[in-house]
Design a protein around this motif. Structure first.
Motif, short mmCIF file in Angstrom:
data_model
loop_
_atom_site.label_atom_id
_atom_site.label_comp_id
_atom_site.label_asym_id
_atom_site.label_seq_id
_atom_site.Cartn_x
_atom_site.Cartn_y
_atom_site.Cartn_z
N SER A 426 -12.74 28.00 16.24
CA SER A 426 -12.93 26.60 15.87
C SER A 426 -12.71 26.45 14.37
O SER A 426 -12.82 27.41 13.61
CB SER A 426 -14.34 26.13 16.25
N GLU A 427 -12.40 25.24 13.96
CA GLU A 427 -12.22 24.98 12.54
C GLU A 427 -13.58 25.05 11.84
O GLU A 427 -14.55 24.44 12.29
CB GLU A 427 -11.59 23.61 12.33
N TYR A 428 -13.64 25.79 10.74
CA TYR A 428 -14.89 26.00 10.03
C TYR A 428 -14.96 25.20 8.74
O TYR A 428 -15.97 24.58 8.44
CB TYR A 428 -15.06 27.49 9.74
N LEU A 429 -13.87 25.19 7.96
CA LEU A 429 -13.90 24.54 6.66
C LEU A 429 -12.49 24.06 6.28
O LEU A 429 -11.55 24.84 6.30
CB LEU A 429 -14.41 25.52 5.60
N LYS A 430 -12.41 22.78 5.93
CA LYS A 430 -11.16 22.20 5.45
C LYS A 430 -11.48 21.04 4.52
O LYS A 430 -12.26 20.17 4.88
CB LYS A 430 -10.31 21.72 6.63
N PRO A 431 -10.92 21.04 3.32
CA PRO A 431 -10.03 22.05 2.71
C PRO A 431 -10.80 23.30 2.31
O PRO A 431 -11.98 23.24 2.02
CB PRO A 431 -9.48 21.32 1.49
N SER A 432 -10.09 24.39 2.24
CA SER A 432 -10.73 25.66 1.91
C SER A 432 -10.32 26.20 0.55
O SER A 432 -11.07 26.98 -0.04
CB SER A 432 -10.38 26.71 2.97
N GLY A 433 -9.13 25.80 0.06
CA GLY A 433 -8.66 26.38 -1.19
C GLY A 433 -8.09 25.40 -2.18
O GLY A 433 -7.95 25.72 -3.36
N TYR A 434 -7.74 24.20 -1.72
CA TYR A 434 -7.21 23.18 -2.62
C TYR A 434 -7.91 21.88 -2.32
O TYR A 434 -7.83 21.33 -1.22
CB TYR A 434 -5.71 23.02 -2.42
N THR A 435 -8.62 21.37 -3.33
CA THR A 435 -9.39 20.15 -3.15
C THR A 435 -8.80 18.97 -3.92
O THR A 435 -9.39 17.90 -3.97
CB THR A 435 -10.85 20.37 -3.62
N GLY A 436 -7.63 19.18 -4.52
CA GLY A 436 -7.01 18.12 -5.29
C GLY A 436 -6.47 17.01 -4.42
O GLY A 436 -6.25 17.17 -3.22
N LYS A 437 -6.24 15.86 -5.03
CA LYS A 437 -5.72 14.69 -4.32
C LYS A 437 -4.19 14.66 -4.32
O LYS A 437 -3.57 14.10 -3.42
CB LYS A 437 -6.24 13.41 -4.96
N GLU A 438 -3.57 15.24 -5.33
CA GLU A 438 -2.12 15.21 -5.46
C GLU A 438 -1.48 16.21 -4.49
O GLU A 438 -1.86 17.38 -4.44
CB GLU A 438 -1.73 15.54 -6.90
N GLU A 439 -0.49 15.75 -3.76
CA GLU A 439 0.21 16.64 -2.85
C GLU A 439 1.04 17.63 -3.66
O GLU A 439 1.69 17.26 -4.64
CB GLU A 439 1.11 15.86 -1.90
N ARG A 440 1.03 18.89 -3.24
CA ARG A 440 1.82 19.90 -3.91
C ARG A 440 2.17 20.99 -2.91
O ARG A 440 1.57 21.12 -1.84
CB ARG A 440 1.07 20.50 -5.10
N GLY A 441 3.20 21.75 -3.25
CA GLY A 441 3.64 22.82 -2.37
C GLY A 441 2.90 24.12 -2.66
O GLY A 441 1.92 24.16 -3.39
N GLY A 442 3.42 25.19 -2.09
CA GLY A 442 2.79 26.49 -2.27
C GLY A 442 1.73 26.76 -1.22
O GLY A 442 1.42 25.93 -0.37
N GLU A 443 1.16 27.94 -1.27
CA GLU A 443 0.11 28.34 -0.34
C GLU A 443 -1.23 27.93 -0.95
O GLU A 443 -1.73 28.56 -1.87
CB GLU A 443 0.19 29.84 -0.08
N LEU A 444 -1.83 26.89 -0.41
CA LEU A 444 -2.92 26.20 -1.08
C LEU A 444 -4.31 26.67 -0.69
O LEU A 444 -5.27 26.45 -1.42
CB LEU A 444 -2.82 24.70 -0.79
N GLY A 445 -4.44 27.27 0.47
CA GLY A 445 -5.77 27.52 1.01
C GLY A 445 -6.50 28.68 0.37
O GLY A 445 -6.04 29.29 -0.59
N SER A 446 -7.66 28.96 0.91
CA SER A 446 -8.39 30.16 0.50
C SER A 446 -7.67 31.39 1.02
O SER A 446 -6.91 31.33 1.98
CB SER A 446 -9.82 30.12 1.03
N ASN A 447 -7.94 32.52 0.37
CA ASN A 447 -7.41 33.80 0.83
C ASN A 447 -8.60 34.69 1.17
O ASN A 447 -9.23 34.52 2.18
CB ASN A 447 -6.48 34.40 -0.21
N GLY A 448 -8.95 35.61 0.26
CA GLY A 448 -10.07 36.50 0.52
C GLY A 448 -11.40 35.77 0.55
O GLY A 448 -11.62 34.81 -0.18
N LEU A 449 -12.30 36.26 1.42
CA LEU A 449 -13.63 35.69 1.59
C LEU A 449 -14.66 36.81 1.52
O LEU A 449 -14.39 37.94 1.92
CB LEU A 449 -13.75 34.98 2.94
N MET A 450 -15.85 36.49 1.04
CA MET A 450 -16.94 37.45 1.10
C MET A 450 -18.28 36.72 1.06
O MET A 450 -18.34 35.53 0.69
CB MET A 450 -16.86 38.45 -0.06
N ILE A 451 -19.34 37.40 1.46
CA ILE A 451 -20.68 36.87 1.35
C ILE A 451 -21.30 37.46 0.09
O ILE A 451 -21.38 38.69 -0.07
CB ILE A 451 -21.54 37.22 2.57
#
Length: 669
Positions: A426-451
């Motif tokens: 199931s979807e857990y978190l969105k957005p995960s890595g980019y919270t900006g309002k301006e649309e942009r390219g590239g790989e925007l999300g989170s990568n590594g995660l840890m507790i």
């Protein structure tokens, strides 16, 4: 779907497919045997099918339509019977994780107020239409057929308007409308209770004068004639049409929605009068039914689509994975959507075979053992299990031991997903890595995660170019973040990739340019190197090394005296090791292992995890490498696709792997 609240006797039945083919295709017995042999055993067919079954949990009466925009659109009956949903994806597998959008909800009173069943999505003359059945809020069994219209190019956008009820000859129980065009004429086929019938429903066909209405006469094509069509209820319903060569084939479903539910077939010549019942030949036996051997019960109410190249026809249907049901089958939610390939004989007859066993955890890949010691850690004959798929690029798997679930990133889609045994993904978190309002390219999300030490989720965020802490409980995630690190020497860092925490609170992380739109040539890049850093608990940043090209995965040995770093850059793909002192400082950077000395394959080291004994599981060329602390390679877990990261969970008994669009797992000893 079923339908009247009355019962009939239940009879066991056994269909013999060879006899079916002999009767309704005209094949001789030897020809039929050869045709069936061409399908192979269930096991061999399962090897050919790239689809995970069940495809989507708790979605009955599935309808899949592949539009000219390259998307597959999916709708189906939801177990609450209260709304219409649509989702889309570029691949069939992608439909599993695609986010459904609710486009309409049942009325609080009057018609269309209950039992929202069997939606179909069609694109007709530049507009979208959804056909569905519904009961009344005050009379839930007053089932009738209704139509919605949307003139937007995108059915997930725009406004859906109610076109009202599709009126038929009688004001009686009617449902499961489908439509198809043939030689310039559009037809509707549906199930309805005729006044002269003691049972439930027969199938009818009529020409359409608008996308929401028919013109009379309506013609009965079939009613339940055979015993296999009369189990629990006397039903013919859920028609779907597929054309091939000079034939039109219409599947339909029969009997109650328990294990007796089965698929029948009508066949007509393409040049025949489709409104003449004599034009249609009915199979005397089901062509697709329960398989006790494969554990699939009550298959039916299908739709048809194709692979993207149009070369293979796909049969999308629902079924349960168990036989016994307590109470009314309609109250049991576990009719799951499944995918099945249609085979064709040389004369153009469809062969459906039997339902394949569930392979929701389909096994893929293999294990290459290079040292006998590998057998102590895992079974070399085992294969990774596919537990999720359809992502743009899966990364950063994290086992959350306290809550017994797995989190992982889909970087391009800016989403973190959760996988939980018995619940799926199931979807857990969105957005995960980019919270900006301006649309942009590239790989925007989170990568590594840890507790982190305080129990919060800490993320390496590509799009926001920082190490951040989620400012919300793990069990109630929200896209609120606190920045922990985003600059070094007064310059913005690149796009943090992976991270690991020392028991003293220090966070080590890598900082390649993968999240930039132009990677290492992006004008937004402020640093002229790609670093590995230590973030001190006080917030101070310390550079571990600036000598790597594309530093990537990072992990600590169990005694925290060694820091491992994977460098994935093509210029020097290696694993590095650094000594770590008691304060967390690093020194003595050295090559730990060069994969080119072991295999001659493309790719470089990526994400990694270290078990309690110090064995390193690191993604690299071909899959996941299993490496001793002495840099001896014990084997490679081959996934058959680019492999990004891995982690260990379930009290050390399971290795979770992210590989391209897949989420995999492999048991450990």
């Amino acid at each position: 779907m079923i339908r009247f609240p009355f019962q009939s006797d239940r009879f066991p039945f056994f269909a013999v497919l060879i006899a079916v083919l002999f009767l309704w295709t005209g094949l001789t017995a030897p020809e039929t045997a050869r045709a069936q042999a061409s399908l192979g055993s269930s096991a061999s067919v399962a090897e050919e099918v790239p689809y995970t079954n069940p495809l989507i949990l708790q979605r009955a009466d599935p309808w899949v339509y592949r539009h000219r925009d390259g998307y597959y659109y999916f709708t189906a009956t939801v177990p609450e019977y209260d709304r219409l949903e649509v989702r889309r994806a570029k691949t069939i597998e992608g439909l599993r994780e695609a986010e459904p959008k609710v486009i309409w909800r049942k009325h609080d009173e009057g018609p269309m107020g209950a039992h929202i069943w069997a939606p179909e999505l069609h694109y007709i003359d530049g507009k979208w239409y959804i056909y569905f059945a519904a009961g009344g809020a005050e009379d839930v069994w007053a089932i009738r057929m209704y139509v919605l219209e949307n003139d937007s190019d995108d059915p997930l956008e725009g406004e859906w308007t109610e076109k009202g009820q599709t009126k038929t000859r009688w004001e009686t129980f009617s449902l499961d409308a489908t439509t198809f065009e043939h030689r310039g004429t559009r037809y509707m086929v549906w199930a309805q209770h005729p006044p002269d019938m003691d049972g439930n429903t027969a199938l009818y066909i009529a020409e359409m004068d608008t996308p929401w209405s028919i013109r009379q006469p309506q013609v009965e094509l079939t009613r339940p004639d055979y015993e296999w069509e009369k189990q629990l209820f006397e039903v013919n319903e859920g028609a779907a049409v597929i054309k091939r060569g000079d034939k039109i084939f219409m599947t339909y479903s029969a009997s109650g929605t328990d294990h007796n539910y089965a698929v029948g077939l009508l066949t007509a010549d393409a040049g025949a009068n489709l409104l003449d019942p004599d034009s249609w030949e009915k199979s005397p036996e089901p062509v697709f039914q329960t398989s006790e051997e494969n554990g699939i019960y009550g298959p039916g109410h299908n739709s048809f689509t194709t692979t993207p190249d149009g070369e293979t026809d796909l049969f999308i249907y629902h079924a349960r994975s168990y036989k016994e049901i307590d109470g009314d089958p309609l109250d049991d939610p576990n009719r799951h959507t499944r995918v099945h390939k249609v085979r064709w004989t040389e004369d153009g007859t469809p062969l459906f075979g039997e339902p394949l066993p569930d392979n929701r955890y389909q096994k893929i890949g293999s294990i290459e053992q290079m040292d006998p010691e590998l057998s102590r850690l895992l079974d070399p004959e085992a294969r990774p299990e596919l537990i999720g798929g359809g992502y743009a690029w899966s990364e950063g798997p994290l086992w959350v031991d306290e809550h017994r679930f797995l989190l992982f990133s889909d970087i391009p889609n800016n989403i973190i997903y959760k996988w939980e045994e018995g619940e799926g993904i199931s979807e857990y978190l969105k957005p995960s890595g980019y919270t900006g309002k301006e649309e942009r390219g590239g790989e925007l999300g989170s990568n590594g995660l840890m507790i982190g030490r305080e129990g919060a989720l800490i993320l390496a965020q590509h799009g926001d170019r920082r190490i951040a802490r989620m400012d919300a409980p793990l069990t109630d995630p929200e896209p609120r973040f606190v920045t922990l690190a985003d600059s070094f020497n007064n310059k913005r860092i690149n796009t943090p990739n992976d991270l690991v925490q020392h028991s003293n609170g220090s966070i080590y992380f890598t900082d390649p340019p993968y999240g930039f739109e132009q990677r290492g040539e992006d004008p937004a890049q402020e640093l002229d190197f790609q670093g590995v850093y230590r973030l001190d608990p006080s917030g101070e940043m310390e550079l571990v090394t600036d000598e790597l090209h594309r530093p990537n995965g990072v992990a600590l040995s169990p005694d925290e005296r060694t820091l491992y770093v994977g460098n994935s850059g093509s210029e020097n793909p290696i694993w590095m090791a650094f000594d770590v002192d008691e304060e967390g400082g690093t020194s003595n950077g050295r090559v730990f292992l060069d994969p080119a000395e072991v295999v001659d394959e493309p790719g470089g080291p990526d994400g990694m995890v270290v078990d309690e004994e110090g064995t390193i599981y690191s993604t690299g060329p071909g899959g996941v490498w299993v490496i001793t602390p002495e840099a001896e390679v014990l084997g490679i877990i081959k996934t058959g696709r680019p492999t990004s990261n891995c982690t260990i969970g379930n009290d050390g008994k399971m290795l979770y792997i992210t590989a391209d669009d897949y989420l995999l797992r492999l048991p450990l000893k």
